[in-house]
Design an enzyme around this catalytic site. Structure first.
Site, PDB file in Angstrom:
ATOM      1  N   LYS A  26      30.524  38.931 -60.645  1.00 49.54           N
ATOM      2  CA  LYS A  26      31.689  38.568 -61.466  1.00 49.54           C
ATOM      3  C   LYS A  26      31.507  37.193 -62.103  1.00 49.54           C
ATOM      4  O   LYS A  26      31.984  36.959 -63.222  1.00 49.54           O
ATOM      5  CB  LYS A  26      32.969  38.631 -60.627  1.00 49.54           C
ATOM      6  CG  LYS A  26      33.344  40.056 -60.192  1.00 49.54           C
ATOM      7  CD  LYS A  26      33.697  40.932 -61.385  1.00 49.54           C
ATOM      8  CE  LYS A  26      34.256  42.283 -60.992  1.00 49.54           C
ATOM      9  NZ  LYS A  26      34.634  43.104 -62.137  1.00 49.54           N
ATOM     10  N   TYR A  33      29.672  40.684 -54.953  1.00 47.73           N
ATOM     11  CA  TYR A  33      30.745  40.825 -55.953  1.00 47.73           C
ATOM     12  C   TYR A  33      30.999  39.483 -56.657  1.00 47.73           C
ATOM     13  O   TYR A  33      31.136  39.434 -57.887  1.00 47.73           O
ATOM     14  CB  TYR A  33      32.000  41.310 -55.222  1.00 47.73           C
ATOM     15  CG  TYR A  33      33.178  41.686 -56.072  1.00 47.73           C
ATOM     16  CD1 TYR A  33      33.356  42.997 -56.519  1.00 47.73           C
ATOM     17  CD2 TYR A  33      34.161  40.753 -56.393  1.00 47.73           C
ATOM     18  CE1 TYR A  33      34.473  43.362 -57.273  1.00 47.73           C
ATOM     19  CE2 TYR A  33      35.279  41.105 -57.141  1.00 47.73           C
ATOM     20  CZ  TYR A  33      35.426  42.410 -57.572  1.00 47.73           C
ATOM     21  OH  TYR A  33      36.538  42.759 -58.314  1.00 47.73           O
ATOM     22  N   GLY A  93      43.604  38.266 -60.198  1.00 44.38           N
ATOM     23  CA  GLY A  93      43.623  37.979 -58.769  1.00 44.38           C
ATOM     24  C   GLY A  93      43.728  39.293 -58.013  1.00 44.38           C
ATOM     25  O   GLY A  93      43.199  40.325 -58.451  1.00 44.38           O
ATOM     26  N   GLY A 152      34.295  48.618 -61.927  1.00 44.23           N
ATOM     27  CA  GLY A 152      33.770  47.739 -60.886  1.00 44.23           C
ATOM     28  C   GLY A 152      33.910  48.368 -59.520  1.00 44.23           C
ATOM     29  O   GLY A 152      34.782  49.212 -59.301  1.00 44.23           O
ATOM     30  N   ILE A 153      33.017  47.945 -58.614  1.00 44.23           N
ATOM     31  CA  ILE A 153      33.059  48.456 -57.239  1.00 44.23           C
ATOM     32  C   ILE A 153      32.963  47.288 -56.262  1.00 44.23           C
ATOM     33  O   ILE A 153      32.548  46.195 -56.642  1.00 44.23           O
ATOM     34  CB  ILE A 153      31.897  49.445 -56.957  1.00 44.23           C
ATOM     35  CG1 ILE A 153      30.526  48.770 -57.172  1.00 44.23           C
ATOM     36  CG2 ILE A 153      32.029  50.697 -57.820  1.00 44.23           C
ATOM     37  CD1 ILE A 153      29.338  49.584 -56.679  1.00 44.23           C
ATOM     38  N   ARG A 188      41.596  55.031 -63.614  1.00 42.09           N
ATOM     39  CA  ARG A 188      42.224  54.681 -62.335  1.00 42.09           C
ATOM     40  C   ARG A 188      42.483  53.176 -62.267  1.00 42.09           C
ATOM     41  O   ARG A 188      41.860  52.394 -62.986  1.00 42.09           O
ATOM     42  CB  ARG A 188      41.295  55.050 -61.174  1.00 42.09           C
ATOM     43  CG  ARG A 188      41.214  56.541 -60.931  1.00 42.09           C
ATOM     44  CD  ARG A 188      40.680  56.842 -59.537  1.00 42.09           C
ATOM     45  NE  ARG A 188      39.334  56.345 -59.330  1.00 42.09           N
ATOM     46  CZ  ARG A 188      38.863  55.962 -58.131  1.00 42.09           C
ATOM     47  NH1 ARG A 188      39.632  55.992 -57.065  1.00 42.09           N
ATOM     48  NH2 ARG A 188      37.612  55.543 -58.023  1.00 42.09           N
TER      49      ARG A 188
HETATM   50  N1  CAA Z   1      36.172  32.559 -44.586  1.00 35.29           N
HETATM   51  C1  CAA Z   1      35.363  32.238 -43.553  1.00 35.29           C
HETATM   52  N2  CAA Z   1      35.110  33.043 -42.531  1.00 35.29           N
HETATM   53  C2  CAA Z   1      35.685  34.241 -42.560  1.00 35.29           C
HETATM   54  C3  CAA Z   1      36.512  34.658 -43.602  1.00 35.29           C
HETATM   55  C4  CAA Z   1      36.765  33.735 -44.634  1.00 35.29           C
HETATM   56  N3  CAA Z   1      37.568  34.034 -45.640  1.00 35.29           N
HETATM   57  N4  CAA Z   1      36.922  35.908 -43.367  1.00 35.29           N
HETATM   58  C5  CAA Z   1      36.369  36.265 -42.192  1.00 35.29           C
HETATM   59  N5  CAA Z   1      35.651  35.250 -41.687  1.00 35.29           N
HETATM   60  C6  CAA Z   1      34.947  35.228 -40.441  1.00 35.29           C
HETATM   61  C7  CAA Z   1      35.875  35.653 -39.301  1.00 35.29           C
HETATM   62  O1  CAA Z   1      36.652  34.569 -38.859  1.00 35.29           O
HETATM   63  C8  CAA Z   1      34.891  36.136 -38.280  1.00 35.29           C
HETATM   64  O2  CAA Z   1      34.324  35.030 -37.621  1.00 35.29           O
HETATM   65  P1  CAA Z   1      33.944  35.127 -36.071  1.00 35.29           P
HETATM   66  O3  CAA Z   1      32.956  36.268 -35.962  1.00 35.29           O
HETATM   67  O4  CAA Z   1      33.366  33.790 -35.777  1.00 35.29           O
HETATM   68  O5  CAA Z   1      35.236  35.406 -35.376  1.00 35.29           O
HETATM   69  C9  CAA Z   1      33.780  36.747 -39.107  1.00 35.29           C
HETATM   70  O6  CAA Z   1      33.908  36.163 -40.435  1.00 35.29           O
HETATM   71  C10 CAA Z   1      33.911  38.246 -39.239  1.00 35.29           C
HETATM   72  O7  CAA Z   1      35.212  38.540 -39.799  1.00 35.29           O
HETATM   73  P2  CAA Z   1      35.795  40.021 -39.756  1.00 35.29           P
HETATM   74  O8  CAA Z   1      36.219  40.344 -38.340  1.00 35.29           O
HETATM   75  O9  CAA Z   1      36.827  40.158 -40.825  1.00 35.29           O
HETATM   76  O10 CAA Z   1      34.467  40.850 -40.070  1.00 35.29           O
HETATM   77  P3  CAA Z   1      34.319  42.311 -40.470  1.00 35.29           P
HETATM   78  O11 CAA Z   1      32.840  42.559 -40.455  1.00 35.29           O
HETATM   79  O12 CAA Z   1      35.233  43.200 -39.694  1.00 35.29           O
HETATM   80  O13 CAA Z   1      34.888  42.334 -41.979  1.00 35.29           O
HETATM   81  C11 CAA Z   1      34.973  41.849 -44.302  1.00 35.29           C
HETATM   82  C12 CAA Z   1      34.281  41.546 -42.992  1.00 35.29           C
HETATM   83  C13 CAA Z   1      34.813  43.370 -44.636  1.00 35.29           C
HETATM   84  C14 CAA Z   1      34.309  41.043 -45.387  1.00 35.29           C
HETATM   85  C15 CAA Z   1      36.484  41.519 -44.160  1.00 35.29           C
HETATM   86  O14 CAA Z   1      36.625  40.199 -43.696  1.00 35.29           O
HETATM   87  C16 CAA Z   1      37.219  41.644 -45.464  1.00 35.29           C
HETATM   88  O15 CAA Z   1      37.561  42.728 -45.922  1.00 35.29           O
HETATM   89  N6  CAA Z   1      37.511  40.505 -46.112  1.00 35.29           N
HETATM   90  C17 CAA Z   1      38.177  40.488 -47.414  1.00 35.29           C
HETATM   91  C18 CAA Z   1      37.174  40.411 -48.505  1.00 35.29           C
HETATM   92  C19 CAA Z   1      37.907  40.446 -49.840  1.00 35.29           C
HETATM   93  O16 CAA Z   1      38.749  39.596 -50.139  1.00 35.29           O
HETATM   94  N7  CAA Z   1      37.587  41.452 -50.677  1.00 35.29           N
HETATM   95  C20 CAA Z   1      38.261  41.601 -51.920  1.00 35.29           C
HETATM   96  C21 CAA Z   1      38.286  43.072 -52.257  1.00 35.29           C
HETATM   97  S1  CAA Z   1      39.384  43.395 -53.633  1.00 35.29           S
HETATM   98  C22 CAA Z   1      38.540  42.879 -54.946  1.00 35.29           C
HETATM   99  O17 CAA Z   1      37.387  42.559 -54.890  1.00 35.29           O
HETATM  100  C23 CAA Z   1      39.304  42.824 -56.238  1.00 35.29           C
HETATM  101  C24 CAA Z   1      39.294  41.464 -56.796  1.00 35.29           C
HETATM  102  O18 CAA Z   1      38.598  41.213 -57.764  1.00 35.29           O
HETATM  103  C25 CAA Z   1      40.180  40.419 -56.224  1.00 35.29           C
END
Ligand code: CAA
Length: 241
Positions: free
Chosen positions: A151, A147, A178, A84-85, A12
């Protein structure tokens, strides 16, 4: 006879593109997968690539799985540690279980898979180990302490093993994708993806799995023997090391 390549998480997402690209480059490919039987069966039907089920988080299962692949297809010459997860959460909400699951799969999984194959590669004086790390192991990512740690650990392990393997004809390299348009990335909240992540990618789009697969084919080649301990970054310009 064609060389055998084993790709973890190979049925996948990025792993499927890697399996297909290696097959197209002339390798006999075994694609490992952990849980999704339906996707694996569909993948085999479509590609003719054999799939094997075990969890990379389980050392004994990896040793048995490798033994089965080698009995069926021959010694593994190319290992792609791709499985990876994610268990994303801001750190104050991250549970010990979320930490452990990601470390067990994304970091220990690389040990568990490489260790049973390493001795044979040393004996045969040839091997290619390619570890799929991540941009988030290089730069860190809020919501991914687990993660990012795993990594980054993969990158350290790559460099250590590159030194150990060099005299035995084994290269060990890493690729840091990325944000690629797979299920893993599309599982991110759409608002977060569109408003916070995609605007940070200078090429203005997610990557394609095939854009990572071509890096793997390059590193797997016999004439890539002078490239070891390296990290290839493929992230659309989002982060420069
Ligand atoms: N830097 C700093 N603060 C951040 C932030 C960031 N990048 N992102 C969110 N915050 C803060 C928000 O501003 C918020 O602050 P307040 O409470 O003061 O308003 C707080 O953190 C909570 O943010 P969310 O509402 O987004 O919180 P949540 O609990 O609903 O979700 C999360 C948290 C699940 C981590 C969500 O932010 C998310 O999905 N982020 C993306 C994470 C990401 O990039 N994952 C990559 C997955 S793909 C992968 O991993 C493949 C690869 O190798 C690239």
């Amino acid at each position: 006879m064609s060389k055998v390549a084993l790709v973890t998480g190979g049925a996948r997402g990025i792993g499927a593109a890697i399996s297909i690209a290696l097959k197209n480059a002339g390798y006999t490919v075994a694609a490992n997968y952990a849980g999704n039987d339906e996707a694996a069966e569909k993948f085999t039907a479509e590609t003719g690539i054999k799939t094997y089920k075990w969890s990379v988080a389980d050392y004994d299962a990896c040793a048995a799985g490798v033994a089965q692949v080698e009995a069926d297809l021959g010694p593994v010459a190319v290992l792609v540690n791709n499985a990876g997860i994610t268990r994303d959460a801001m750190f104050h909400k991250m549970t010990p279980q979320m930490w452990k699951e990601v470390i067990d799969t994304n970091l220990s999984g690389v040990f568990n898979m490489t260790h049973p194959i390493w001795g044979g590669m040393r004996d045969r004086k040839f091997g290619r180990v390619i570890n799929i790390s991540s941009i988030n192991g290089q730069k860190g990512q809020a919501g991914q302490a687990n993660y990012s740690a795993a990594k980054a650990g993969d990158l350290g392990m790559t460099k250590a093993l590159a030194q150990e393997g060099a005299r035995a004809g084994i290269t060990v390299n890493a690729i840091c994708p990325g944000y690629i348009g797979t299920e893993m990335v599309r599982a991110i909240d759409e608002k977060v993806l569109n408003e916070r992540i995609i605007p940070q990618i200078p090429v203005g789009r997610l990557g394609e799995p095939e854009e990572i697969a071509r890096c793997v084919v390059f590193l797997a080649a016999e004439d890539a023997g002078f490239i070891t301990g390296a990290t290839i970054t493929a992230n659309g310009g989002q982060y420069f090391v």
